[in-house]
Design a protein around this motif. Structure first.
Motif, PDB file in Angstrom:
ATOM      1  N   ARG A 156      -0.504  76.150 -21.355  1.00  0.00           N
ATOM      2  CA  ARG A 156       0.507  77.196 -21.221  1.00  0.00           C
ATOM      3  C   ARG A 156       1.645  76.788 -20.289  1.00  0.00           C
ATOM      4  O   ARG A 156       2.637  77.510 -20.161  1.00  0.00           O
ATOM      5  CB  ARG A 156      -0.133  78.496 -20.754  1.00  0.00           C
ATOM      6  N   TYR A 157       1.526  75.652 -19.644  1.00  0.00           N
ATOM      7  CA  TYR A 157       2.609  75.209 -18.761  1.00  0.00           C
ATOM      8  C   TYR A 157       3.896  74.943 -19.528  1.00  0.00           C
ATOM      9  O   TYR A 157       4.976  74.999 -18.968  1.00  0.00           O
ATOM     10  CB  TYR A 157       2.196  73.936 -18.006  1.00  0.00           C
ATOM     11  N   LEU A 171      -2.929  70.033 -10.081  1.00  0.00           N
ATOM     12  CA  LEU A 171      -3.766  70.969 -10.834  1.00  0.00           C
ATOM     13  C   LEU A 171      -5.227  70.530 -10.780  1.00  0.00           C
ATOM     14  O   LEU A 171      -6.135  71.347 -10.542  1.00  0.00           O
ATOM     15  CB  LEU A 171      -3.289  71.051 -12.289  1.00  0.00           C
ATOM     16  N   ALA A 197      -7.934  81.390 -13.655  1.00  0.00           N
ATOM     17  CA  ALA A 197      -8.067  81.010 -12.251  1.00  0.00           C
ATOM     18  C   ALA A 197      -7.196  81.925 -11.391  1.00  0.00           C
ATOM     19  O   ALA A 197      -7.629  82.440 -10.354  1.00  0.00           O
ATOM     20  CB  ALA A 197      -7.678  79.549 -12.059  1.00  0.00           C
ATOM     21  N   GLN A 241      -6.539  80.875 -21.405  1.00  0.00           N
ATOM     22  CA  GLN A 241      -6.210  79.662 -20.674  1.00  0.00           C
ATOM     23  C   GLN A 241      -6.881  79.666 -19.312  1.00  0.00           C
ATOM     24  O   GLN A 241      -6.865  80.665 -18.593  1.00  0.00           O
ATOM     25  CB  GLN A 241      -4.697  79.578 -20.469  1.00  0.00           C
ATOM     26  N   ALA A 242      -7.453  78.508 -18.973  1.00  0.00           N
ATOM     27  CA  ALA A 242      -8.206  78.416 -17.723  1.00  0.00           C
ATOM     28  C   ALA A 242      -7.327  78.669 -16.499  1.00  0.00           C
ATOM     29  O   ALA A 242      -7.741  79.345 -15.569  1.00  0.00           O
ATOM     30  CB  ALA A 242      -8.860  77.042 -17.634  1.00  0.00           C
ATOM     31  N   THR A 243      -6.104  78.128 -16.534  1.00  0.00           N
ATOM     32  CA  THR A 243      -5.260  78.287 -15.345  1.00  0.00           C
ATOM     33  C   THR A 243      -4.937  79.755 -15.108  1.00  0.00           C
ATOM     34  O   THR A 243      -4.863  80.213 -13.979  1.00  0.00           O
ATOM     35  CB  THR A 243      -3.947  77.508 -15.500  1.00  0.00           C
ATOM     36  N   GLU A 244      -4.775  80.481 -16.206  1.00  0.00           N
ATOM     37  CA  GLU A 244      -4.452  81.898 -16.076  1.00  0.00           C
ATOM     38  C   GLU A 244      -5.657  82.652 -15.526  1.00  0.00           C
ATOM     39  O   GLU A 244      -5.530  83.550 -14.680  1.00  0.00           O
ATOM     40  CB  GLU A 244      -4.045  82.451 -17.439  1.00  0.00           C
ATOM     41  N   LEU A 301      -1.912  78.212  -7.020  1.00  0.00           N
ATOM     42  CA  LEU A 301      -1.790  77.722  -8.404  1.00  0.00           C
ATOM     43  C   LEU A 301      -0.341  77.506  -8.817  1.00  0.00           C
ATOM     44  O   LEU A 301      -0.066  77.021  -9.901  1.00  0.00           O
ATOM     45  CB  LEU A 301      -2.470  78.682  -9.368  1.00  0.00           C
ATOM     46  N   ILE A 343       1.011  90.927 -21.099  1.00  0.00           N
ATOM     47  CA  ILE A 343       1.842  89.805 -21.548  1.00  0.00           C
ATOM     48  C   ILE A 343       3.197  90.322 -22.013  1.00  0.00           C
ATOM     49  O   ILE A 343       4.229  89.709 -21.791  1.00  0.00           O
ATOM     50  CB  ILE A 343       1.131  88.987 -22.638  1.00  0.00           C
ATOM     51  N   ASN A 385      -7.562  71.354 -22.399  1.00  0.00           N
ATOM     52  CA  ASN A 385      -6.677  72.491 -22.661  1.00  0.00           C
ATOM     53  C   ASN A 385      -6.099  73.080 -21.387  1.00  0.00           C
ATOM     54  O   ASN A 385      -5.411  74.082 -21.423  1.00  0.00           O
ATOM     55  CB  ASN A 385      -7.460  73.614 -23.350  1.00  0.00           C
ATOM     56  N   ILE A 386      -6.396  72.447 -20.256  1.00  0.00           N
ATOM     57  CA  ILE A 386      -6.222  73.147 -18.988  1.00  0.00           C
ATOM     58  C   ILE A 386      -4.795  73.639 -18.742  1.00  0.00           C
ATOM     59  O   ILE A 386      -4.604  74.697 -18.161  1.00  0.00           O
ATOM     60  CB  ILE A 386      -6.718  72.250 -17.827  1.00  0.00           C
ATOM     61  N   PRO A 426      -4.577  94.951 -19.882  1.00  0.00           N
ATOM     62  CA  PRO A 426      -4.259  93.559 -20.226  1.00  0.00           C
ATOM     63  C   PRO A 426      -3.503  93.414 -21.529  1.00  0.00           C
ATOM     64  O   PRO A 426      -2.726  92.477 -21.706  1.00  0.00           O
ATOM     65  CB  PRO A 426      -5.637  92.893 -20.307  1.00  0.00           C
ATOM     66  N   ALA A 460      -4.282  87.494 -20.756  1.00  0.00           N
ATOM     67  CA  ALA A 460      -3.531  87.667 -21.990  1.00  0.00           C
ATOM     68  C   ALA A 460      -3.665  86.437 -22.885  1.00  0.00           C
ATOM     69  O   ALA A 460      -3.702  86.552 -24.098  1.00  0.00           O
ATOM     70  CB  ALA A 460      -2.074  87.931 -21.669  1.00  0.00           C
ATOM     71  N   GLU A 461      -3.731  85.272 -22.262  1.00  0.00           N
ATOM     72  CA  GLU A 461      -3.873  84.064 -23.060  1.00  0.00           C
ATOM     73  C   GLU A 461      -5.197  83.405 -22.686  1.00  0.00           C
ATOM     74  O   GLU A 461      -5.616  83.471 -21.543  1.00  0.00           O
ATOM     75  CB  GLU A 461      -2.730  83.092 -22.765  1.00  0.00           C
TER      76      GLU A 461
END
Lengths: 448, 310, 350
Positions: B236-237, B222, C81, C76-79, B44, B287, B232-233, B283, C73-74
């Motif tokens: 966070r990037y 991705l 994953a 988000q799908a990537t997280e 990833l 963060i 929304n994928i 968790p 924590a967020e």
């Protein structure tokens, strides 16, 4: 070679900008080497063989010396361009400033101001594909010490012999008189005189620029009371001189440029174990653009920022009080602006410097640290500031004044001469002469 | 002397952080120390590496791109819909997206707008376009793209091969070519570059276009990894890429960038989360701790930076 | 795929095929993880607590070795994953997923399946075919509301529909169910519709804004988390209180009880029990134990009827959502029902 002089805001830099093609002229035309530029369009300076060294440094601090050379030489590309650029700038440096000790691979940001200036000057004279017909130097010696300035002036003679025309803009009238064939004086955007250099005297130039020649520099110094309170005390490490600064004193920091004077001032400001200030300090930056002005702020805010805590009431700033303060200083030191609410960048370089002075003087600091603030400032402003310094000293403030100009150093009560980051000599007021400083600068060079 | 040492240390900082993290992960989870494990741990990071490089290119000229997350999401959505259904049109749309990035750069330069605001606005535009292209989560990534991301490279897992190759290419382009020197120079002292006869408009548009290309690669990889997408994928990037680039030695002020550092920074950001997960940290704390790691590394860097100037 | 999974079962549970309802293969050495993408509302908090309860009991009873939960924590799908990839690396035998996206995790889920990990998704389900899905019948939830109204209002009536968060699939499905119900039963008509975002305050504001333009409303159909806000809006506007379907939130049930005690107000309330996580857990355990489980399972909604109101209020934490407890037996029964096409058992009330 033409020398161009004029007081601050006389239009020299604008004129240079038009020649260099970075400022568009409103009217008129320029012709050079068969290339004609008209108003309303930038003058194609590069193709006409015009190179310029601007007053504010035009190097990218994040790039190496060689990469900076690449910026102006469009032909440096393809494989091996780095080496070619390095060779080109190195040979230019060798020619103009023999013994410069600058590596083409070093990052410009790591170099001292003086060395950056030598790089920039050398870059203008470095060989390239196009013709090199005219080099414009706008205050090239402002960050150079006497030695490098001398090297430059003798190189300019050689360049002249090779048929390269030079326009030299400088506030150091002696340099102009020594090096230039003709002297052009500008005032309020116009040329007011164009004379052969041999025929004019320093006094005449000053008069042409709009200032009446002042009396003898320095003037009578009042004897300092030795019991004035000590504001700063320093022990210098290993073999260096100590320093005691009393209220009312003006102490000059001299020596070759970039030998630790600025560092020393910053140490005083930050405080170190061996250097303790007993009163608040204020710093007057020499590198205006980087360390001094807040470019987006108005003149008022730039002048008053040091006094916020004093002028504020319960965390709020009264705009009126700030304005009054700015107006007062505008009057006292003659900041030339129609309105103190204008942006700081509307002012010429010398007037910006005055605002920085106002900022430091308006604060409640008792020790003022001056980091060669008069670089590129005209003679009139210098006189005004010198008088101001004297007046403030008489009120009990103390000044540490780093300057590259001996004439200014001679104004001080004492001078400390720096070499390689250390104080190597302390000269009493009447011993501060060009020869005295040079002699002190190199004294322990032989010993070491 | 100590200047060069400090600078070298500073340049090595992301590499050291990465090595420490990898070491800690191997210690916590020996299973990760295998071809399969590394692949799983790092795959990833491929899109994050591209997104971070995109951010770095914009940072080169002292701008900040707050729209990269939205842009990558958009590209991923295009990849699973248009690119799958009608490849030619999909490619056209992606080319248009890169062009749009260049235009944003030109707009920032011409109107002297703060890039941070323009790109923030663009992030909503990209998000809106992504929703139009793919209203509800789904779609299918073209088989060739999925296969490309599943490639089993010999000896070294794909993510490491990609990271190394990308770092090498970006380093060469930005640090060794004369073209790269001009781009970086524009970040260091735009006035000087303009005076030397370069067009800042072209430079900024070029950098943004390159950033757009990186964003496209990020979105495609991705989509290849997740096999489908939603609007929304990759939101966070945006922050990940900024953190990765800064961690890797770039400066907000422009000019000072490090492509190799940015790639390493992206890997560090990817691994930091895994590391904390392997620690079985609550968790709610993760963060915060992730932020603390970031601050720690940046503080170290600032310290070295001070040494460097001394 | 079938063959591969069959082989996996043989390895995991020997020849233990589903003889009885509850598969009894030994799973005492197995480790099951919960991958959760979001913990920011009362439903998710209750869900995590339900998982914790069941997991700790199961570990104590030696049914599984370990069953921790992980939340990103967020949201988000990537997280998520990345989180699932870490779980694969940690060697979990099964992963129960409440997914941030029905599709964006597919690549990772496939990797998990390829690595021999059982993946069960619930609530936020995934579309990857190799994973199991505990499907919540959201459309049925919408339709059931209108079915109930048809019983109460035989002549039909004008409805106000409060929808959820725009663009989310759950909102779409419930809405579809309601539309179907309205078409099925004569006399009903949707007079107005607002987005209440499943939040009391938003619902109240939106309903209050729309009310002046509406005729007399006979009933309000909802999605949960919005009934109390709607009631407040009607009250503030001085309108007749319509029949409002509730969504099992504690404030909604409390208001209903107060109205009932005061004037005999009658309605119904329905939502998904957060203990869906327990169904996920037991499904994963049953698969590991060798049960042959269909890929798509069904979870009924938890319906609170007038008669049981007091009993369910006791099972609703302050500020939370009505919860239930799903056992291993119930899960096995549900799996059996789905396999044989029988109706799914009702939510256990004990």
């Amino acid at each position: 070679m033409v020398g161009l002089v004029g007081h601050n805001g006389a239009g020299k830099s604008t004129f240079v900008g038009i020649l260099a093609g970075t400022v568009v002229a409103d009217e008129g035309s320029i012709e050079a080497a068969g290339v004609v530029g008209h108003g309303h369009a930038p003058f194609p300076a590069a193709s006409a063989g015009v190179r310029t060294v601007f007053q504010e440094l035009s190097l990218c601090p994040n790039l190496t010396v060689a990469e900076n050379a690449r910026l102006v030489h469009a032909d440096l590309r393809g494989w091996g361009w780095r080496r070619a650029a390095g060779r080109r700038i190195a040979s230019a440096l060798d020619a103009v400033f023999p013994g410069h000790g600058i590596d083409a691979g070093s990052v410009v940001g790591d170099l001292s101001l003086g060395r950056r200036q030598t790089v920039e000057i050398a870059r203008a004279f470095s060989g390239g594909p196009g013709p090199l017909g005219l080099v414009i130097l706008d205050e090239p010696t402002s960050a150079l010490d006497g030695h490098a300035s001398g090297q430059l002036l003798s190189w300019l003679d050689k360049a002249k012999a090779r048929g390269i025309a030079v326009v030299l803009v400088s506030h150091r009238l002696n340099e102009i008189l020594a090096a230039a064939d003709r002297v052009v004086v500008m005032r309020d955007g116009r040329i007011v005189a164009d004379e052969r250099a041999e025929g004019v005297s320093r006094e005449r130039l000053v008069a042409l620029m709009g200032h009446v020649a002042g009396g003898t520099a320095g003037g009578a110094r009042e004897a300092l009371a030795t019991d004035a309170p000590v504001l700063l005390e320093g022990r210098e490490a290993a073999g260096g001189h100590g320093l005691t600064l009393r209220a009312g004193e003006v102490v000059g920091l001299g020596g070759l440029a970039g030998h630790g004077q600025t560092r020393f001032l910053l140490d005083v400001l930050d405080g170190t174990p061996w250097l303790r200030a007993k009163a608040a300090c204020a710093f007057i930056a020499g590198d205006r653009a980087n360390d001094g002005v807040f470019p987006l702020w108005s003149i008022v805010d730039n002048a008053a920022v040091g006094a916020y805590s004093r002028l504020g009431r319960g965390g709020f700033l009264g705009p009126k009080r700030l304005r009054d303060l700015a107006e007062e200083w505008r009057r006292r030191i003659g900041i030339r602006t129609p309105d103190v609410d204008d942006g700081i960048l509307t002012l010429s370089g010398g007037n910006q410097q005055k605002v920085l002075f106002a900022r430091a003087l308006a604060s409640d600091a008792r020790i003022l640290l001056m980091d060669d603030p008069m670089r590129g400032v005209d003679v009139g402003t210098k006189r005004e500031v010198q008088a101001l310094v004297r007046a403030e000293a008489a009120k009990g403030r103390a000044f540490l004044w780093y300057t590259t100009e001996t004439e200014e150093l001679a104004q001080c009560d004492r001078a400390l001469v720096f070499r390689a980051g250390r104080i190597v000599a302390e000269l009493p007021g009447d011993a501060i002469t060009e020869e005295g400083v040079i002699e002190a600068s190199f004294r322990d060079h032989a010993a070491a | 002397m100590s200047t060069t040492l400090a600078r070298r240390l500073r340049a090595l900082l992301p590499a050291i952080a990465l090595a420490l993290l990898l070491g800690a992960i191997f210690w916590l989870q020996p299973r990760a120390m295998s071809y399969f494990g590394l692949n799983l741990l790092l795959n990833l990071s491929i899109p994050i590496v591209f997104a971070t490089l995109s951010q770095m290119l914009v940072l080169t000229i002292g701008d900040l791109d707050l729209g990269i997350g939205g842009f990558v999401s958009f590209v991923a959505c295009v990849a699973v819909t248009l690119l799958a259904d009608s490849p030619a049109f999909g490619v056209l749309v992606l080319a248009g997206a890169v062009l749009a990035y260049a235009l944003v750069g030109a707009l920032v330069q011409l109107r002297r707008l703060p890039a941070i605001v323009v790109t923030l606005g663009m992030s909503f535009v990209w998000f809106g376009l992504a929703v139009i292209v793919l209203p509800s989560p789904g779609g299918t990534t073209p088989a060739w793209l999925q296969a490309a991301l599943r490639l089993k490279t010999p000896l070294v897992p794909l993510p490491i091969v990609v990271a190394a190759a990308v770092a090498a290419v970006a380093w060469f382009l930005m640090m060794r070519t004369s073209f790269g020197a001009v781009l970086r120079g524009a970040g260091g002292n735009p006035v000087a570059v303009a005076r030397a006869g370069w067009s800042l408009l072209t430079i900024r548009a070029t950098l943004y276009a390159l950033a757009g290309c990186m964003g496209v690669l990020s979105g495609l990889t991705l989509a290849g990894l997740s096999t489908s997408a939603d609007a929304n994928i990759a939101l966070r990037y945006t922050l990940l890429s900024i953190a990765g680039a800064i961690l890797g030695g770039s400066e907000f002020t422009g000019g000072r960038v490090s492509p190799v550092g940015a790639v390493l920074g992206a890997l560090v950001m990817t691994l930091a989360a895994s590391f904390l997960a392997f620690l079985r940290l609550n968790p709610d704390w993760q963060i915060g701790v992730q932020g603390a790691i970031l601050i720690l590394i940046l503080a170290l860097r600032a310290g070295l930076g001070r040494l460097e100037r001394a | 795929m079938r063959v591969l999974l069959g082989a996996a079962f043989a390895v995991l549970a020997g020849a233990g095929l589903a003889r009885a309802e509850v598969a009894s293969g030994d799973t005492s050495g197995k480790r099951i993880a919960l991958s959760n993408n979001f913990a920011g509302n009362s439903w998710r908090q209750s869900m995590l607590k339900s998982w914790e309860e069941t997991a700790s009991k199961a570990v104590k009873a030696g049914i599984v070795a370990e069953a921790p939960s992980f939340t990103t924590a967020e949201n988000q799908a990537t997280e998520q994953a990345a989180q699932i990839q870490n779980m694969i690396l940690e060697g979990f035998d099964a992963i129960v997923v409440d997914a941030a996206s029905p599709t964006a995790l597919n690549g990772t889920i496939k990797e998990a399946c390829d690595a021999g990990v059982v993946v069960v998704s619930f609530d936020g389900i995934v579309t990857e075919p190799c994973a199991w899905r505990i499907v919540i019948d959201f459309a049925g939830m919408g339709e059931a509301q209108v079915d109930y109204l048809a019983k109460r209002l035989p002549d039909g009536g004008k409805l106000l529909e409060i929808r959820g968060l725009a663009g989310v699939s759950v909102d779409d499905e419930i809405h579809k169910g309601i539309v179907e119900g309205v078409e099925k039963h004569e006399g009903f008509e949707i007079a107005g519709s607002v987005h209440g975002d499943w939040t009391q305050t938003v619902a109240q504001r939106e309903v209050a804004g729309l009310l002046p333009t509406l005729p007399k409303i006979d009933a309000v159909v909802t999605q949960g988390g919005d009934g109390y806000g709607a009631a407040q809006a009607f009250k503030a506007a001085g309108r007749d209180m319509p029949l409002i379907i509730m969504g099992n939130r504690s404030d909604e049930l409390a208001w209903w009880k107060a109205q009932r005690d005061q004037n005999g107000y009658e309605t119904m309330s329905l939502s998904i029990a957060p203990a869906a996580a327990q169904v996920g857990f037991w499904t994963a355990q049953q698969i590991l134990a060798g049960s042959d489980v269909p890929k798509d399972l069904l979870l009924p909604t938890l319906v609170v009827e007038q008669a049981d109101l007091d009993k369910w209020i006791a099972r609703t934490p302050e500020g939370g959502v009505t919860n239930a407890t799903y056992t291993q037996e119930w899960t096995a029964e549900m799996i059996d029902a789905v396999k044989n096409g029988k109706p799914v058992p009702a939510t256990p009330s004990e």
